[in-house]
Design a protein around this motif. Structure first.
Motif, PDB file in Angstrom:
ATOM      1  N   THR A  90       0.829  -1.203   0.000  1.00 49.47           N
ATOM      2  CA  THR A  90       0.000   0.000   0.000  1.00 49.47           C
ATOM      3  C   THR A  90       0.860   1.249   0.000  1.00 49.47           C
ATOM      4  O   THR A  90       0.566   2.221  -0.710  1.00 49.47           O
ATOM      5  CB  THR A  90      -0.947  -0.004   1.225  1.00 49.47           C
ATOM      6  OG1 THR A  90      -1.790  -1.148   1.142  1.00 49.47           O
ATOM      7  CG2 THR A  90      -1.783   1.252   1.277  1.00 49.47           C
ATOM      8  N   HIS A  91       1.926   1.240   0.778  1.00 44.70           N
ATOM      9  CA  HIS A  91       2.837   2.391   0.816  1.00 44.70           C
ATOM     10  C   HIS A  91       3.457   2.634  -0.556  1.00 44.70           C
ATOM     11  O   HIS A  91       3.483   3.766  -1.038  1.00 44.70           O
ATOM     12  CB  HIS A  91       3.931   2.161   1.873  1.00 44.70           C
ATOM     13  CG  HIS A  91       4.917   3.266   1.953  1.00 44.70           C
ATOM     14  ND1 HIS A  91       4.605   4.499   2.502  1.00 44.70           N
ATOM     15  CD2 HIS A  91       6.204   3.353   1.532  1.00 44.70           C
ATOM     16  CE1 HIS A  91       5.667   5.279   2.418  1.00 44.70           C
ATOM     17  NE2 HIS A  91       6.640   4.610   1.841  1.00 44.70           N
ATOM     18  N   VAL A  92       3.937   1.583  -1.182  1.00 43.56           N
ATOM     19  CA  VAL A  92       4.551   1.710  -2.511  1.00 43.56           C
ATOM     20  C   VAL A  92       3.524   2.202  -3.524  1.00 43.56           C
ATOM     21  O   VAL A  92       3.794   3.130  -4.297  1.00 43.56           O
ATOM     22  CB  VAL A  92       5.178   0.367  -2.960  1.00 43.56           C
ATOM     23  CG1 VAL A  92       5.667   0.456  -4.399  1.00 43.56           C
ATOM     24  CG2 VAL A  92       6.323  -0.017  -2.030  1.00 43.56           C
ATOM     25  N   ALA A  93       2.346   1.615  -3.506  1.00 43.75           N
ATOM     26  CA  ALA A  93       1.290   2.033  -4.434  1.00 43.75           C
ATOM     27  C   ALA A  93       0.947   3.501  -4.245  1.00 43.75           C
ATOM     28  O   ALA A  93       0.777   4.247  -5.224  1.00 43.75           O
ATOM     29  CB  ALA A  93       0.046   1.169  -4.237  1.00 43.75           C
ATOM     30  N   SER A  94       0.866   3.926  -3.010  1.00 40.96           N
ATOM     31  CA  SER A  94       0.537   5.319  -2.707  1.00 40.96           C
ATOM     32  C   SER A  94       1.579   6.274  -3.277  1.00 40.96           C
ATOM     33  O   SER A  94       1.244   7.309  -3.863  1.00 40.96           O
ATOM     34  CB  SER A  94       0.429   5.487  -1.185  1.00 40.96           C
ATOM     35  OG  SER A  94       0.210   6.825  -0.856  1.00 40.96           O
ATOM     36  N   MET A  95       2.849   5.926  -3.117  1.00 40.81           N
ATOM     37  CA  MET A  95       3.917   6.791  -3.618  1.00 40.81           C
ATOM     38  C   MET A  95       3.938   6.823  -5.155  1.00 40.81           C
ATOM     39  O   MET A  95       4.162   7.871  -5.766  1.00 40.81           O
ATOM     40  CB  MET A  95       5.283   6.331  -3.089  1.00 40.81           C
ATOM     41  CG  MET A  95       5.432   6.445  -1.581  1.00 40.81           C
ATOM     42  SD  MET A  95       5.353   8.151  -0.967  1.00 40.81           S
ATOM     43  CE  MET A  95       3.691   8.219  -0.355  1.00 40.81           C
ATOM     44  N   ILE A  96       3.677   5.683  -5.777  1.00 33.85           N
ATOM     45  CA  ILE A  96       3.623   5.627  -7.242  1.00 33.85           C
ATOM     46  C   ILE A  96       2.449   6.454  -7.751  1.00 33.85           C
ATOM     47  O   ILE A  96       2.584   7.238  -8.696  1.00 33.85           O
ATOM     48  CB  ILE A  96       3.543   4.164  -7.727  1.00 33.85           C
ATOM     49  CG1 ILE A  96       4.868   3.446  -7.467  1.00 33.85           C
ATOM     50  CG2 ILE A  96       3.183   4.111  -9.214  1.00 33.85           C
ATOM     51  CD1 ILE A  96       4.824   1.947  -7.709  1.00 33.85           C
ATOM     52  N   LEU A  97       1.300   6.308  -7.116  1.00 35.00           N
ATOM     53  CA  LEU A  97       0.115   7.082  -7.517  1.00 35.00           C
ATOM     54  C   LEU A  97       0.340   8.581  -7.331  1.00 35.00           C
ATOM     55  O   LEU A  97      -0.047   9.387  -8.179  1.00 35.00           O
ATOM     56  CB  LEU A  97      -1.108   6.646  -6.721  1.00 35.00           C
ATOM     57  CG  LEU A  97      -1.742   5.338  -7.144  1.00 35.00           C
ATOM     58  CD1 LEU A  97      -2.801   4.922  -6.126  1.00 35.00           C
ATOM     59  CD2 LEU A  97      -2.353   5.462  -8.531  1.00 35.00           C
ATOM     60  N   GLU A  98       0.954   8.946  -6.242  1.00 36.05           N
ATOM     61  CA  GLU A  98       1.229  10.362  -5.989  1.00 36.05           C
ATOM     62  C   GLU A  98       2.133  10.936  -7.077  1.00 36.05           C
ATOM     63  O   GLU A  98       1.888  12.029  -7.590  1.00 36.05           O
ATOM     64  CB  GLU A  98       1.874  10.539  -4.617  1.00 36.05           C
ATOM     65  CG  GLU A  98       2.165  11.987  -4.271  1.00 36.05           C
ATOM     66  CD  GLU A  98       2.793  12.149  -2.901  1.00 36.05           C
ATOM     67  OE1 GLU A  98       3.549  13.122  -2.749  1.00 36.05           O
ATOM     68  OE2 GLU A  98       2.539  11.327  -2.000  1.00 36.05           O
TER      69      GLU A  98
END
Length: 66
Positions: free
Chosen positions: A30-38
């Motif tokens: 979730t952390h990685v996905a959040s940073m990629i989406l941002e």
């Protein structure tokens, strides 16, 4: 919202960056996905740039131990 092509790209980058992370390790993914989406929402669309951001996020991701 992202178009289908961009969504597929983001999913592929997440899967590649997190290939060594269990699908059950949701906090890290979730952390990685959040940073990629941002990054994507701020205009980063290059595969290499997104992978670099994802890898950096993975190094900083919270790891939950049972």
């Amino acid at each position: 919202m992202f178009d289908a092509e961009t969504t597929a790209l983001l999913r592929a980058v997440l899967d590649e960056v997190c290939e060594s992370v269990s699908r059950y390790e949701t906090s890290a993914r979730t952390h990685v996905a959040s940073m990629i989406l941002e990054a994507a929402s701020k205009g980063e669309t290059s595969v290499d740039g997104l992978k670099q951001i994802g890898r950096s996020a993975l190094r900083e991701a919270p790891i939950v131990r049972n």
